[in-house]
Scaffold this motif. Sequence first.
Motif, PDB file in Angstrom:
ATOM      1  N   GLN A   5       0.711  -0.673   0.591  1.00 33.53           N
ATOM      2  CA  GLN A   5      -0.339   0.304  -0.541  1.00 33.53           C
ATOM      3  C   GLN A   5       0.569   0.911   0.340  1.00 33.53           C
ATOM      4  OE1 GLN A   5      -2.581  -0.671   3.808  1.00 33.53           O
ATOM      5  NE2 GLN A   5      -3.913  -1.325   2.306  1.00 33.53           N
ATOM      6  N   ARG A   6       2.133   1.249   0.690  1.00 29.06           N
ATOM      7  CA  ARG A   6       2.761   2.326   0.598  1.00 29.06           C
ATOM      8  C   ARG A   6       3.606   2.666  -0.358  1.00 29.06           C
ATOM      9  NH1 ARG A   6       7.813   3.705   0.562  1.00 29.06           N
ATOM     10  NH2 ARG A   6       8.737   1.481   0.429  1.00 29.06           N
ATOM     11  N   ASN A  28       2.010   1.723  -3.325  1.00 32.82           N
ATOM     12  CA  ASN A  28       1.121   2.484  -4.216  1.00 32.82           C
ATOM     13  C   ASN A  28       1.140   3.661  -4.190  1.00 32.82           C
ATOM     14  OD1 ASN A  28      -2.134   2.673  -4.424  1.00 32.82           O
ATOM     15  ND2 ASN A  28      -1.344   1.646  -6.152  1.00 32.82           N
ATOM     16  N   THR A  29       1.288   4.286  -3.059  1.00 29.20           N
ATOM     17  CA  THR A  29       0.913   5.327  -2.677  1.00 29.20           C
ATOM     18  C   THR A  29       2.361   6.499  -3.401  1.00 29.20           C
ATOM     19  OG1 THR A  29      -0.430   4.732  -0.539  1.00 29.20           O
ATOM     20  CG2 THR A  29       0.440   7.764  -0.255  1.00 29.20           C
ATOM     21  N   THR A  30       3.218   5.870  -3.107  1.00 31.57           N
ATOM     22  CA  THR A  30       4.705   6.306  -3.929  1.00 31.57           C
ATOM     23  C   THR A  30       4.930   6.352  -5.145  1.00 31.57           C
ATOM     24  OG1 THR A  30       6.065   5.362  -1.385  1.00 31.57           O
ATOM     25  CG2 THR A  30       6.927   6.647  -4.488  1.00 31.57           C
ATOM     26  N   GLY A  85       1.488   7.181  -6.749  1.00 32.73           N
ATOM     27  CA  GLY A  85       0.486   8.423  -7.539  1.00 32.73           C
ATOM     28  C   GLY A  85       1.313  10.010  -7.010  1.00 32.73           C
ATOM     29  N   SER A  86       2.571   9.501  -5.505  1.00 32.12           N
ATOM     30  CA  SER A  86       3.093  10.633  -5.347  1.00 32.12           C
ATOM     31  C   SER A  86       4.272  11.513  -6.207  1.00 32.12           C
ATOM     32  CB  SER A  86       3.673  10.931  -3.731  1.00 32.12           C
ATOM     33  OG  SER A  86       2.264  10.074  -3.001  1.00 32.12           O
ATOM     34  N   LYS A  97       2.252  12.510  -9.547  1.00 32.35           N
ATOM     35  CA  LYS A  97       1.704  14.090  -9.135  1.00 32.35           C
ATOM     36  C   LYS A  97       3.030  15.049  -8.729  1.00 32.35           C
ATOM     37  CE  LYS A  97      -1.074  17.217  -4.952  1.00 32.35           C
ATOM     38  NZ  LYS A  97      -1.567  16.985  -3.267  1.00 32.35           N
ATOM     39  N   TYR A 115      -3.332  12.135 -12.512  1.00 35.94           N
ATOM     40  CA  TYR A 115      -3.558  10.413 -12.030  1.00 35.94           C
ATOM     41  C   TYR A 115      -5.497   9.916 -12.506  1.00 35.94           C
ATOM     42  CZ  TYR A 115      -3.400   6.150  -9.930  1.00 35.94           C
ATOM     43  OH  TYR A 115      -3.629   4.775  -9.857  1.00 35.94           O
ATOM     44  N   GLU A 173      -8.758   7.585 -12.105  1.00 34.06           N
ATOM     45  CA  GLU A 173      -8.714   6.420 -11.422  1.00 34.06           C
ATOM     46  C   GLU A 173      -9.788   5.938 -12.328  1.00 34.06           C
ATOM     47  OE1 GLU A 173     -10.603   5.175  -7.671  1.00 34.06           O
ATOM     48  OE2 GLU A 173      -8.076   4.820  -7.573  1.00 34.06           O
TER      49      GLU A 173
END
Length: 170
Positions: free
Chosen positions: A134-135, A137-139, A141-142, A145, A151, A153
């Motif tokens: 999960q970390r 996946n967030t990274t 996205g960051s 950005k 992005y 979805e």
Amino acid sequence: PNKSCVRVCKNDFLIVRGAVIQYPATVEMADGYDYDLITLGAGSGGVRASRFAATIYKAKVAVVELPFGFVSSETIGGAGGTCVIRGCVPKKLLVYGSQFSEEFADAKGFGWSVNSTPTHTWAELVGSKSKEIQRLNTTYGSILKNAGVEYIEGRGSIAGPNTVDITLPD
């Protein structure tokens, strides 16, 4: 389903699941188009190509990726792609975690004393693996950005020349 349609400029370099279809030497924003590049899929290749197009070539870029989930389907995906979410990375985390029992036994031969028998909890290992995925996946996205990439979805599909249909999740 909630659908929208976006158009990609005529001089586009279109990336589908990380594979470059056309790559011009220069990128010019064409009037009347929403993006210079739309990448379908935010796997490692799609993220890198989108980031480079936005930062190096100053292209207006969007990435379309399905919502995050550990098990992929027609409606589940996630930034990072198959390798990061479901393949290489989770496998490596589980293999790494499985090797500690041998390390504890070997440590005695190198002067370490283990005062109690180490125990293992499968649920903790799987939970830690999931937290790391999960970390990541967030990274991803960051990273997009911070590069100025939009992005989106949803599910993207090529509808014709310079046109991508995007079905947004319900």
